[in-house]
Motif scaffolding. Structure first.
Motif, PDB file in Angstrom:
ATOM      1  N   VAL A   1      41.514  42.190 -17.541  1.00 44.32           N
ATOM      2  CA  VAL A   1      40.340  41.491 -18.398  1.00 44.32           C
ATOM      3  C   VAL A   1      39.702  41.738 -19.302  1.00 44.32           C
ATOM      4  O   VAL A   1      38.699  42.697 -18.511  1.00 44.32           O
ATOM      5  CB  VAL A   1      39.460  39.885 -17.536  1.00 44.32           C
ATOM      6  CG1 VAL A   1      38.796  38.966 -18.570  1.00 44.32           C
ATOM      7  CG2 VAL A   1      41.041  39.273 -17.061  1.00 44.32           C
TER       8      VAL A   1
ATOM      9  N   ASN B   1      35.619  41.069 -21.695  1.00 45.30           N
ATOM     10  CA  ASN B   1      34.760  39.911 -22.096  1.00 45.30           C
ATOM     11  C   ASN B   1      34.145  40.419 -23.307  1.00 45.30           C
ATOM     12  O   ASN B   1      34.805  41.440 -24.056  1.00 45.30           O
ATOM     13  CB  ASN B   1      33.422  39.515 -21.293  1.00 45.30           C
ATOM     14  CG  ASN B   1      32.862  40.198 -20.718  1.00 45.30           C
ATOM     15  OD1 ASN B   1      32.778  41.716 -21.649  1.00 45.30           O
ATOM     16  ND2 ASN B   1      32.183  40.530 -20.010  1.00 45.30           N
ATOM     17  N   ALA B   2      33.741  39.376 -23.954  1.00 47.67           N
ATOM     18  CA  ALA B   2      33.645  39.760 -25.177  1.00 47.67           C
ATOM     19  C   ALA B   2      32.546  40.822 -25.899  1.00 47.67           C
ATOM     20  O   ALA B   2      32.344  41.732 -26.678  1.00 47.67           O
ATOM     21  CB  ALA B   2      32.345  38.217 -26.829  1.00 47.67           C
TER      22      ALA B   2
ATOM     23  N   GLU C   1      32.400  43.437 -23.561  1.00 47.78           N
ATOM     24  CA  GLU C   1      33.131  44.844 -23.558  1.00 47.78           C
ATOM     25  C   GLU C   1      33.799  45.181 -24.883  1.00 47.78           C
ATOM     26  O   GLU C   1      34.555  46.187 -24.586  1.00 47.78           O
ATOM     27  CB  GLU C   1      34.083  44.860 -22.241  1.00 47.78           C
ATOM     28  CG  GLU C   1      33.639  44.467 -20.422  1.00 47.78           C
ATOM     29  CD  GLU C   1      34.345  44.279 -20.143  1.00 47.78           C
ATOM     30  OE1 GLU C   1      34.104  44.720 -18.368  1.00 47.78           O
ATOM     31  OE2 GLU C   1      35.268  43.291 -19.616  1.00 47.78           O
TER      32      GLU C   1
ATOM     33  N   GLY D   1      36.474  35.546 -27.694  1.00 50.84           N
ATOM     34  CA  GLY D   1      35.481  35.429 -26.366  1.00 50.84           C
ATOM     35  C   GLY D   1      36.021  36.210 -24.796  1.00 50.84           C
ATOM     36  O   GLY D   1      34.990  36.482 -24.163  1.00 50.84           O
ATOM     37  N   ARG D   2      36.997  35.835 -24.282  1.00 52.53           N
ATOM     38  CA  ARG D   2      37.441  36.922 -23.343  1.00 52.53           C
ATOM     39  C   ARG D   2      39.630  37.033 -23.634  1.00 52.53           C
ATOM     40  O   ARG D   2      39.936  36.385 -23.912  1.00 52.53           O
ATOM     41  CB  ARG D   2      37.105  36.364 -22.115  1.00 52.53           C
ATOM     42  CG  ARG D   2      38.277  36.354 -20.692  1.00 52.53           C
ATOM     43  CD  ARG D   2      37.472  35.818 -19.800  1.00 52.53           C
ATOM     44  NE  ARG D   2      38.153  34.151 -20.132  1.00 52.53           N
ATOM     45  CZ  ARG D   2      38.902  34.243 -18.951  1.00 52.53           C
ATOM     46  NH1 ARG D   2      39.789  35.100 -18.704  1.00 52.53           N
ATOM     47  NH2 ARG D   2      39.185  32.986 -19.543  1.00 52.53           N
TER      48      ARG D   2
ATOM     49  N   GLU E   1      42.983  38.191 -21.570  1.00 57.88           N
ATOM     50  CA  GLU E   1      43.907  38.770 -20.359  1.00 57.88           C
ATOM     51  C   GLU E   1      44.654  39.604 -21.293  1.00 57.88           C
ATOM     52  O   GLU E   1      45.564  38.422 -21.299  1.00 57.88           O
ATOM     53  CB  GLU E   1      43.494  37.035 -20.065  1.00 57.88           C
ATOM     54  CG  GLU E   1      44.369  37.273 -18.461  1.00 57.88           C
ATOM     55  CD  GLU E   1      44.945  36.610 -17.719  1.00 57.88           C
ATOM     56  OE1 GLU E   1      44.257  35.838 -16.313  1.00 57.88           O
ATOM     57  OE2 GLU E   1      45.412  35.314 -18.649  1.00 57.88           O
TER      58      GLU E   1
ATOM     59  N   TYR F   1      41.296  33.530 -25.761  1.00 54.23           N
ATOM     60  CA  TYR F   1      40.499  33.245 -25.300  1.00 54.23           C
ATOM     61  C   TYR F   1      38.854  32.857 -25.950  1.00 54.23           C
ATOM     62  O   TYR F   1      38.353  33.721 -26.203  1.00 54.23           O
ATOM     63  CB  TYR F   1      40.077  32.628 -24.071  1.00 54.23           C
ATOM     64  CG  TYR F   1      40.762  32.911 -22.936  1.00 54.23           C
ATOM     65  CD1 TYR F   1      41.931  31.491 -22.956  1.00 54.23           C
ATOM     66  CD2 TYR F   1      41.409  33.394 -22.367  1.00 54.23           C
ATOM     67  CE1 TYR F   1      42.971  31.755 -21.983  1.00 54.23           C
ATOM     68  CE2 TYR F   1      42.591  34.044 -21.398  1.00 54.23           C
ATOM     69  CZ  TYR F   1      42.944  32.890 -21.234  1.00 54.23           C
ATOM     70  OH  TYR F   1      44.877  32.270 -20.035  1.00 54.23           O
TER      71      TYR F   1
END
Length: 714
Positions: free
Chosen positions: A56, A58-59, A61, A130-131, A133, A155
């Motif tokens: 995963v 996130n934004a 990273e 925003g994320r 996966e 996402y």
């Protein structure tokens, strides 16, 4: 030091601690806080999806990678690679699989474009997610056909909190091709209604390489000023979202458009000539050949709450318009449009979630309809209509906290209708006859698949996971009916209307172990594929099919099916000897074999190790909170396991570095990140690059800087 307590204003102070200092006293100021509605959302079925190795990002990273495409931003993760066409077009690869063998879901809907092409990117704004996966392994059960190799779920950012407003500005600069990127976003919510608007753009010039010449078919050709002519491009993207959130659930709708125009190196679709390589004085212009892609999408997501259960409904319309422009290649042509592919897609996903004390279930229905048409003076893909449907049921059952079992079944039905296509043959500017490129094809496919897995975690710092699943993939339209010179792969490709459904039987094993400051993850996979579809060279040449229709006379490659095996794994280490120092390393290896030819499958990623070390220190100021310094090294092995007519590629080492900080000025906060890639300016080839076929090296040394600003009120 930062001190916080419920009901009081936080206190941030910096001080020097001496051995003889006595006790210190800190007093907090009371603060009245009014809490808005608090809603906790966790991914249902998270333990079940975690049976397969999952990463995963996130934004934040994602932004720190300083990459202009989503696929390239994921390359540092174990098992993830990208097929590149220059620097602006990238296609993700999971464990050696790509194209129609992995699924990219954006806002719950499968991204549908012309993903069968190696030079076709994701067509998604890299600033938008925003994320992200990444699920590695057989994912057809939940996500449908094309999920053999894995799934990338994109996402959107979380729904804005009520009575809030936020504005962000993201910028990006790359020194190698002088890329400038900017993205602005505003969002807010009031009385249960929310909105989000984003505008993004990127402009880049011809990129530099550490070479002054390259070899094409034994001809040595020049690279002037260390820059590949005609590799510039630009993007213009927007998205607008609005919705409502109430006690019964939430519903939103998003309208977005991705537009990219990217130049292609002159040797990418034909024989390069010295005169075409001569500089024209402008490193940012886009001349022929080039590709232009526009992806328009309207997507809606609705969540309905039913006590402890709920329903999710995703629906979308997508229109993917792709154009490839070039000269006529010696044919009679009007204009420069070689290929015009227009794909319309309607999709709907319905999921019902049930939750009991020790058991959870998902019932799902997926529907998709497509219509594809073609234009242009060249022929590759015929017009077709396609419908797909799937129904599945997933369940997970837990026996205490240590043991969990997950499984499911899925049934699918689909059909594809491909139109017959004939091409006019001209002589003296007159049509003398027609050549049939492909007959009418009508195919129906049905499939049953399932999976079973478990998680066993006897200790908090140790766990085992196993998953066995069957996956499937229906033949794509290009595999059934393509017939023409595909300049993207430098060969004549021919479909096979007799292709059957591709089936896979896959086993995934993984273990996680944490010992004090060391965390280790080992993931192993093995798979047997029945009726694996691949392109194989034949003894036939284009000119023997019809010299008037195929004057270029290249060797014909036809899609065939044979059984194949895949295997390999990833090893990840994360060691933090001190709270300031962190070391991470990831090793990956993919092995495959065509059981008929006894040769490897084409475009297999070479083994590689990516390592990085970070040092984080507190700055001790109110504006800048900390400083993060990093050094990374990518070691890529030689790839000698190649398919017939595929070149081996030597290994290489890439050194990189990064520095980043977070700042805050009142209600304005942000991030400043700088990265460096290929610091030693090494000349190397990427085995997965389309330009590898031209013996073109990868980009030279590159420095990237990104700056993000966030303004928020609540």
């Amino acid at each position: 030091m930062r001190i916080t307590h419920v009901g009081y204003k936080h206190l941030s102070i910096s001080f020097l601690l001496r051995p003889n200092d006595g006790p210190a006293k800190f007093e907090l100021t009371p603060e009245a806080v009014h809490l808005t509605e608090v809603r906790i959302a966790a991914p249902f079925y998270k333990k079940g999806s975690q049976l397969l190795p999952t990463d995963v990002l996130n934004a934040d990273e994602l932004r720190q990678k300083n990459k202009s495409t989503i696929a390239n931003a994921l390359e540092d993760l174990p098992g993830i690679k990208a097929i590149n066409t220059g620097v602006g077009i990238a296609k993700p690869v999971i464990r050696g699989m790509s194209h129609n063998r992995i699924i990219v879901n954006n806002q719950g809907i499968k991204q549908e474009g012309q993903q069968w092409g190696s030079d076709h990117g994701l067509e998604i704004d890299s600033f938008e997610p925003g994320r992200i996966e990444i699920v590695k392994g057989p994912a057809s059960l939940r996500y449908g056909s094309d999920g053999l190799g894995g799934v990338i779920n994109l996402y959107p950012p979380p729904i804005p909190q009520d009575s809030s407003f936020k504005a962000t500005l993201n910028t990006l600069y790359n020194s190698n091709n002088h890329l400038f990127g900017v993205s602005a976003m505003v969002q807010g919510a009031q009385n249960g209604r929310f909105y989000r608007v984003r505008l993004s753009g990127q402009d880049f010039g011809d990129y530099a390489v550490p070479a002054t010449e390259f070899t094409y078919n034994s001809y040595v050709l020049p690279i002037y000023n260390n820059r590949l002519k005609n590799t510039a491009g630009r993007e213009r993207n927007f998205s607008v979202m609005t919705g409502i959130k109430k006690k019964w659930g939430s519903s939103d709708i998003t309208v977005s458009n991705f537009h990219q125009k990217a130049a292609l190196f002159v040797g990418a679709i034909g024989v390069p000539r010295s005169r075409q390589l001569t500089p024209d004085g402008n490193n940012r212009n886009i001349a022929t050949p080039f590709q232009q892609t526009n992806h328009f999408k309207v997507a809606s997501t609705t969540r309905l709450l039913h006590g402890r259960n709920w329903t999710e409904i995703d629906a979308a319309y997508q229109f993917n318009a792709r154009q490839e422009h070039s000269d006529g290649h010696g044919r009679l042509a009007q204009g420069t449009l070689a290929h015009g592919l227009d794909l319309h897609t309607l999709s709907a996903n319905i999921r019902y979630f049930q939750h009991k004390k020790n058991e959870s279930r998902i019932w799902g229905l997926q529907l998709e309809g497509q219509q594809n048409s073609r234009r242009g003076f060249e022929y590759l893909l015929p017009a077709y209509r396609k419908f797909s449907s799937g129904f599945y049921a997933l369940t997970e059952w837990s026996a205490g906290d240590a043991f969990l079992v997950s499984g499911g079944l899925r049934a699918d039905y689909s059909f594809i209708h491909i139109d017959a296509t004939s091409e006019p043959i001209y002589k003296d500017n007159q049509v003398v006859r027609y050549y049939e490129r492909n007959p009418q094809i009508r195919k129906d496919f049905a499939n049953l698949s399932g999976s079973l897995g478990f998680t066993f975690q006897p200790l908090e710092d140790f766990g085992l996971k196993a998953n066995f699943g069957s996956s499937f993939r229906m033949p794509a339209a290009n595999e059934l009916a393509i017939n023409g010179v595909h300049h993207g792969t430098f060969r004549h490709e021919m479909g096979n209307s007799a292709l059957k459904t591709e089936r896979g039987f896959q086993l995934d094993l993984s273990t996680d172990l944490r010992v004090e400051r060391l965390k280790t993850t080992i993931a192993l996979f093995g798979a047997y594929y029945k009726n694996y579809i691949y392109l194989a060279p034949t003894a036939v040449f284009s000119s023997s099919l019809d010299p008037d229709a195929f004057p270029e006379g290249g060797q014909v490659y036809q899609f065939q099916q044979n059984n194949a095996i895949y295997g390999g794994g990833e090893l990840s280490l994360d060691y933090q000897p001190t709270r300031f120092l962190q070391f991470r390393s990831a090793l990956e290896y993919v092995y495959n074999l065509n059981l008929d030819s006894r040769l490897p499958l084409p475009f297999t990623p070479p083994p590689s190790v990516f390592s990085e070390i970070f040092y984080t220190t507190a700055i001790g100021g109110d504006t800048f909170s900390h400083l993060k310094l990093g050094v990374n090294l990518r070691n890529v092995g030689t790839q000698n396991r190649t398919d017939r007519n595929e070149r081996p590629t030597g290994g290489y080492h890439l050194l990189g570095a990064s520095v980043g900080t977070i700042f805050k000025i009142g209600k304005l906060s942000g991030n400043l990140n700088a990265t460096a890639r290929n610091l030693t300016n090494q000349l190397y080839m990427n085995h997965l690059s389309r330009y590898r076929l031209l013996n073109l090296p990868e980009p030279a040394q590159n420095y990237s800087v990104s700056l993000s600003f966030n303004f928020a009120t609540l």
